[in-house]
Design a protein around this motif. Structure first.
Motif, mmCIF file in Angstrom:
data_model
loop_
_atom_site.group_PDB
_atom_site.id
_atom_site.type_symbol
_atom_site.label_atom_id
_atom_site.label_comp_id
_atom_site.label_asym_id
_atom_site.label_seq_id
_atom_site.Cartn_x
_atom_site.Cartn_y
_atom_site.Cartn_z
ATOM 1 N N HIS A 114 39.656 36.911 47.203
ATOM 2 C CA HIS A 114 40.044 38.310 47.026
ATOM 3 C C HIS A 114 40.537 38.525 45.599
ATOM 4 O O HIS A 114 41.445 37.830 45.140
ATOM 5 N N THR A 115 39.937 39.486 44.908
ATOM 6 C CA THR A 115 40.415 39.833 43.566
ATOM 7 C C THR A 115 41.477 40.920 43.687
ATOM 8 O O THR A 115 41.212 41.983 44.259
ATOM 9 N N VAL A 116 42.660 40.622 43.158
ATOM 10 C CA VAL A 116 43.760 41.591 43.206
ATOM 11 C C VAL A 116 43.596 42.537 42.019
ATOM 12 O O VAL A 116 43.652 42.098 40.869
ATOM 13 N N HIS A 117 43.392 43.801 42.292
ATOM 14 C CA HIS A 117 43.217 44.757 41.191
ATOM 15 C C HIS A 117 44.479 45.557 40.898
ATOM 16 O O HIS A 117 44.565 46.222 39.880
ATOM 17 N N GLY A 118 45.436 45.505 41.818
ATOM 18 C CA GLY A 118 46.646 46.309 41.635
ATOM 19 C C GLY A 118 47.834 45.450 41.236
ATOM 20 O O GLY A 118 47.732 44.228 41.127
ATOM 21 N N PRO A 119 48.991 46.091 41.056
ATOM 22 C CA PRO A 119 50.201 45.332 40.712
ATOM 23 C C PRO A 119 50.779 44.644 41.946
ATOM 24 O O PRO A 119 50.479 45.032 43.071
ATOM 25 N N LEU A 120 51.631 43.659 41.738
ATOM 26 C CA LEU A 120 52.161 42.872 42.860
ATOM 27 C C LEU A 120 53.675 42.997 43.036
ATOM 28 O O LEU A 120 54.275 42.225 43.784
ATOM 29 N N ALA A 121 54.269 43.951 42.354
ATOM 30 C CA ALA A 121 55.713 44.145 42.558
ATOM 31 C C ALA A 121 55.923 44.850 43.899
ATOM 32 O O ALA A 121 55.002 45.464 44.443
ATOM 33 N N ASP A 122 57.095 44.713 44.430
ATOM 34 C CA ASP A 122 57.544 45.486 45.601
ATOM 35 C C ASP A 122 56.588 45.373 46.801
ATOM 36 O O ASP A 122 56.132 44.299 47.126
ATOM 37 N N SER A 142 43.295 36.704 39.857
ATOM 38 C CA SER A 142 44.059 37.716 39.106
ATOM 39 C C SER A 142 43.218 38.216 37.936
ATOM 40 O O SER A 142 42.248 37.566 37.533
ATOM 41 N N LEU A 143 43.640 39.357 37.381
ATOM 42 C CA LEU A 143 42.960 39.924 36.207
ATOM 43 C C LEU A 143 43.691 39.571 34.919
ATOM 44 O O LEU A 143 43.138 39.655 33.832
ATOM 45 N N SER A 144 44.975 39.256 35.069
ATOM 46 C CA SER A 144 45.788 38.842 33.912
ATOM 47 C C SER A 144 46.859 37.919 34.455
ATOM 48 O O SER A 144 47.191 37.967 35.650
ATOM 49 N N LEU A 145 47.419 37.115 33.574
ATOM 50 C CA LEU A 145 48.482 36.197 34.038
ATOM 51 C C LEU A 145 49.763 36.975 34.331
ATOM 52 O O LEU A 145 50.513 36.637 35.252
ATOM 53 N N THR A 146 49.959 38.052 33.601
ATOM 54 C CA THR A 146 51.122 38.915 33.847
ATOM 55 C C THR A 146 51.132 39.457 35.268
ATOM 56 O O THR A 146 52.181 39.610 35.874
ATOM 57 N N GLN A 147 49.948 39.765 35.756
ATOM 58 C CA GLN A 147 49.842 40.344 37.096
ATOM 59 C C GLN A 147 50.452 39.420 38.155
ATOM 60 O O GLN A 147 50.982 39.873 39.160
ATOM 61 N N ARG A 148 50.391 38.114 37.915
ATOM 62 C CA ARG A 148 50.882 37.153 38.901
ATOM 63 C C ARG A 148 52.405 37.056 38.921
ATOM 64 O O ARG A 148 52.977 36.490 39.844
ATOM 65 N N ARG A 149 53.033 37.519 37.852
ATOM 66 C CA ARG A 149 54.449 37.223 37.627
ATOM 67 C C ARG A 149 55.363 37.529 38.821
ATOM 68 O O ARG A 149 56.207 36.699 39.164
ATOM 69 N N PRO A 150 55.210 38.656 39.516
ATOM 70 C CA PRO A 150 56.116 38.892 40.655
ATOM 71 C C PRO A 150 55.865 37.934 41.825
ATOM 72 O O PRO A 150 56.743 37.751 42.660
ATOM 73 N N ARG A 151 54.679 37.351 41.919
ATOM 74 C CA ARG A 151 54.342 36.453 43.034
ATOM 75 C C ARG A 151 53.567 35.234 42.513
ATOM 76 O O ARG A 151 52.384 35.063 42.819
ATOM 77 N N PRO A 152 54.223 34.382 41.739
ATOM 78 C CA PRO A 152 53.481 33.255 41.133
ATOM 79 C C PRO A 152 52.994 32.237 42.156
ATOM 80 O O PRO A 152 52.077 31.474 41.864
ATOM 81 N N ASP A 153 53.581 32.227 43.366
ATOM 82 C CA ASP A 153 53.226 31.188 44.334
ATOM 83 C C ASP A 153 52.112 31.582 45.295
ATOM 84 O O ASP A 153 51.813 30.831 46.230
#
Ligand code: UDP
Length: 347
Positions: A114-122, A142-153
């Motif tokens: 699954h490609t995550v296209h949206g943000p992962l906060a909240d 992910s599309l960017s490494l920043t996108q993973r930041r709220p859920r790195p695991d």
């Protein structure tokens, strides 16, 4: 194994055709991926609306994209199920359609990436976390490494930055005199900030963007419409040809975002046309723009006006060249194939 022909199902979002005729970043990326994988000799079925255009085999539940019904989960569900009930026919499903299909992926034995296209906060992050807890085989791109930041695991298998079909975004060596805002009319994209910057500089601002949903309409009425005078102009949601002309002739594209943008295709589109981007340092901006090479990154949108001279100094052909090096479809297709092979090999 490395060059084995894969049978791939690509599940696009249901709401817009692939590629889109107006607004639609995900749809452009899925279109490029479907064509690129097909050209590379893979057997690709694209699940998208019937008004899509693709070199892959098209499978559609809806003859036309139900854009007027955006968010109606029953349509989303019918579309997702039309793909998942056929999962056995494929080596792998790559889902770009959103969390609903992802939640159902545990029901099929074929690997689903699954490609995550949206943000992962909240809330979205919590939803992904819960789905993964129900489906230990879930795999994410992910599309960017920043996108993973709220859920790195979360179970990330690859980072695949988006790409652009550069052949339909020709560069122009000469710039015009106006600033451009292109995107959704929402607070997070910062159109009102672009208006403040243009006003401070005394320069014309052309605004092109999607304004259809209730929150977009409310934002427009409150923060955009009252300023439409003295060179601040709203052109509506623009189709591809008009978008390219606007980008080519702009002096700079303003990207004053106020959220953790997962990618931001508009930045690459602008760079492709040779137009520098002036952006706020949020989300994927530092992964997409190279400060002083393809655009200027500022810490606060109030510094954008002062950054214009630096943007003016960037040479259109050099901006284009650098964008092509980093965001070519071939690179994206290779990134995805590597991700697919990890998952298929592991299965
Ligand atoms: N877009 C467009 N016409 C418009 C407004 C937006 O074609 O009037 C396109 C824009 O050029 C880009 C996409 O819609 O290709 C938006 O994708 P992006 O990743 O920049 O933002 P998102 O809205 O997905 O957060």
């Amino acid at each position: 194994m490395a060059d084995e022909r894969l049978r791939v199902a690509l599940l696009a979002p249901v709401w817009f055709p692939v590629p889109p005729t107006g607004y639609g970043g995900i749809e452009w990326v899925v279109a490029l991926l479907a064509d690129g994988l097909t050209e590379a000799g893979h057997d690709v079925t694209l699940f998208a609306s019937g008004d899509s255009r693709t070199q892959a085999r098209l499978s559609a539940v809806f003859a036309e994209a139900p854009s007027e019904w955006i968010g109606h989960s029953q349509l989303d569900l019918r579309h997702a199920l039309s793909c998942l009930v056929r999962a056995d026919e494929f080596d792998l499903v790559n889902d770009h359609s959103g969390p609903l299909a992802f939640a159902l992926a545990g029901l099929v034995s074929t690997p689903v990436v699954h490609t995550v296209h949206g943000p992962l906060a909240d809330d979205p992050g919590a939803i992904y976390e819960q789905v993964v807890s129900l489906n230990p085989r879930a795999r994410l791109v992910s599309l960017s490494l920043t996108q993973r930041r709220p859920r790195p695991d979360l179970p990330w298998v690859a980072n695949c930055p988006n790409a652009l079909d550069f052949s339909v975004y020709p560069v122009q060596a000469q710039r015009g005199d106006y600033l451009l805002f292109l995107g959704r009319l929402s607070a997070e994209k910062g159109c009102h900030r672009a208006i403040a910057v243009a006003t401070e500089l005394g320069l014309p601002l052309k605004i092109a963007g999607k304004c259809r949903e209730p929150d977009e309409l409310a934002y427009f009425r409150e923060l955009v419409e009252p300023h439409l005078a003295h060179g601040i102009e709203y052109l509506g949601e623009v189709p591809h040809g008009q978008k390219v002309e606007l980008l080519q002739q702009a002096r700079a594209t303003l990207f004053p975002i106020d959220w953790d943008e997962p990618f931001g295709l508009v930045m690459v589109e602008s760079m492709a046309c040779g137009t520098p981007v002036i952006a706020t340092r949020r989300g994927a901006v530092p992964e997409v723009i190279e400060h002083g090479v393809t655009g200027v990154i500022v810490d606060d949108y109030r510094r954008m006006a002062a950054a214009l001279d630096e943007a003016d100094a960037l040479e259109p052909l050099a901006i284009r060249r650098r964008a092509e090096e980093r965001f070519a479809p071939e690179r994206m297709v290779a990134d995805y194939l590597a991700a697919y092979r990890t998952v298929v090999g592991a299965g």
